[in-house]
Design an enzyme around this catalytic site. Structure first.
Site, PDB file in Angstrom:
ATOM      1  N   PHE A 109      58.986  90.981 101.366  1.00 47.42           N
ATOM      2  CA  PHE A 109      59.618  91.455 100.132  1.00 47.42           C
ATOM      3  C   PHE A 109      58.785  92.504  99.414  1.00 47.42           C
ATOM      4  CE2 PHE A 109      56.802  88.378  98.151  1.00 47.42           C
ATOM      5  CZ  PHE A 109      56.638  88.806  96.842  1.00 47.42           C
ATOM      6  N   LYS A 110      57.495  92.534  99.665  1.00 45.34           N
ATOM      7  CA  LYS A 110      56.643  93.508  98.986  1.00 45.34           C
ATOM      8  C   LYS A 110      57.045  94.949  99.301  1.00 45.34           C
ATOM      9  CE  LYS A 110      54.118  89.986  97.628  1.00 45.34           C
ATOM     10  NZ  LYS A 110      52.711  89.773  97.901  1.00 45.34           N
ATOM     11  N   ASP A 111      57.686  95.157 100.465  1.00 49.91           N
ATOM     12  CA  ASP A 111      58.110  96.513 100.830  1.00 49.91           C
ATOM     13  C   ASP A 111      59.085  97.102  99.815  1.00 49.91           C
ATOM     14  OD1 ASP A 111      56.699  96.756 103.290  1.00 49.91           O
ATOM     15  OD2 ASP A 111      58.230  95.575 104.312  1.00 49.91           O
TER      16      ASP A 111
END
Length: 462
Positions: A109-111
């Site tokens: 999810f950090k992307d």
């Protein structure tokens, strides 16, 4: 839109400067001077937009000093790297809506935030003919997403600290096999909390920070939170379309409080969020705070969901600011107490206020494996261990009157060992990870020592 510090000594900062500053110079975290409040009509209109246009509209409410055409180009370029046309699709499995946040370059999810932030950094630095040395600590996923967000970009070096031996093999390889000249991986002999403390100490030295043009890419950077607000609006609309329900709960696996704080901001903006269900593993400082009012540091325990193996939630201060009704002096005193004693004061009246918005459960390793196994047996869908804590929490805490969206924070292939323990087989390997074990890697193992990290930065900074 101006920005101010949670600790009250920095304010009147435009969005662009807030992004480059990262941690406020008074040691606090930056927040917008006000959170825009949307009407139901505004929210309905946003629901008709595709992800890129939705992101542009929401981010533009906060990034008011960036020309609209430039911001739109930054958003479009950031999400061109995602493999699913819906960017963050929602799937319905076994009574739970799964918000898949793992279709970016590093399958986490950090992307969603860091592809945007990397492009934003490059844009702002080019405009000022400036340079930046990014410093961050990671419990696993932030590091690789940050590295992929800025690898090869002009005028940027990045230094990422990760806890040696405490991230998954795939997480380690995703970081260390990026060998661009501007990328520096440092594996510290310690925990994520040790790394985060080093980062905060270095950022707290304002002279050093300014001399080396340090920038933050952890969730202490407001732009990270801002980009994550978008997918709450996106998921809410997708679920409303399928169910007709207007109010929706979100189950969020979190250790650092950044992802769920984005949901809290979305709710303050007017999104009809019922409860935010916070899932932790055995490192349950946030669960203890929500359920008992106890925010006290314990020993970090290694678990099957290592990205949540955290005892000091570095983004938590932003929520405390709102919990204390913007009383910066009281918050600064609380944080001083926490730094000295490892615990925050208890306040039952405030604890009751917290439980109006949040509920929480702590999910141990056995329950995590059981959830992966049962969910796969019932649906054929494979959860990663972090997402499994969210699904388990939803099953424990959901009231049944509202649909529940669980944030799927990583692709299961990033945690193949845990998945194999649960279901007896490895998850399918995405093409982006094929052959990663054979790629050249580069990493330096160092002590968790602030002075040694400072010296390394001095030797390799732009």
């Amino acid at each position: 839109m101006d920005y101010q510090s949670t600790r009250g000594k920095v304010g009147g900062i435009p969005f662009s400067k807030a992004v480059l500053m990262g941690l406020a110079d008074d040691g606090g975290l930056l927040l917008p001077a006000e959170i825009p409040r949307l009407t139901p009509g505004d929210i309905d209109a946003l629901g008709k937009l595709d992800y890129r246009e939705l992101a542009f509209q929401i981010i533009s409410l906060y990034a008011t000093d960036i020309p609209a055409a430039d911001l739109r180009e930054l958003v479009d370029r950031s999400y061109a790297a995602f493999t699913h046309p819906d960017i963050t699709p929602v799937v319905h499995k076994d009574g739970v809506f799964i918000l898949e946040l793992f279709h970016g370059p590093t399958l986490a999810f950090k992307d969603v935030a860091l592809q945007f932030l990397g492009n934003l950094f490059e844009y702002l630095l080019a405009a000022d003919n400036a340079r930046m040395n990014i410093l961050g600590a990671t419990s696993g996923d932030t590091g690789s997403a940050a590295i992929y967000g800025v690898r090869g970009k002009k005028n940027i070096n990045i230094f990422i600290l990760h806890p040696h031996g405490r991230v998954s093999p795939i997480q380690k390889l995703q970081m260390t096999t990026v060998t661009d000249d501007n990328v520096f991986n440092l594996a510290i002999r310690g925990t994520f909390d040790d790394g985060q403390a080093i980062v905060k100490e270095i950022f707290g030295d304002v002279d050093f920070k300014q001399r080396y043009s340090l920038g933050a890419i952890n969730s202490i950077n407001w732009a990270r939170v801002l980009a994550q607000i978008v997918y709450y609006f996106h998921a809410w609309n997708r679920v409303r379309e399928q169910t007709g329900c207007n109010s929706i709960d979100f189950a969020v696996p979190t250790g650092n409080f950044g992802d769920i704080f984005a949901g809290y901001v979305a709710k303050r903006m007017g999104l009809p969020v019922g409860k935010l269900l916070l899932a932790t593993n055995e490192n349950n400082i946030l669960t203890r705070f929500i359920n008992e009012g106890d925010y006290s540091v314990g020993e970090v325990r290694p678990t099957l969901s290592p990205s949540m193996d955290i005892q000091k939630a570095s983004n938590f201060e932003r929520y405390l600011y709102y919990l204390l009704d913007g009383d910066s002096a009281k918050l600064a005193a609380w944080m001083q107490t926490f730094n000295e004693t490892g615990r925050l004061p208890r306040d039952e009246a405030l604890a009751e206020k917290v439980r109006r918005d949040f509920a929480s459960a702590s999910i141990g390793n056995d329950r995590t494996l059981e959830t992966i196994r049962d969910f796969h047996a019932g649906t054929g869908y494979i959860l990663d261990p972090h997402t499994a804590t969210g699904v388990a929490t939803a099953r424990v805490l959901a009231e049944g009157s509202r649909p529940v969206v669980c944030l799927a924070t990583a692709h299961p292939a990033k945690f193949g060992d845990a998945v194999q323990q649960a279901i007896g087989q490895l998850p399918p390997m995405p093409q982006s990870l094929a052959g990663i074990e054979e790629r050249e890697s580069r990493c330096k193992i160092v002590d968790a020592d602030t002075q040694k990290i400072r010296a390394f930065i001095e030797a390799h900074a732009l």
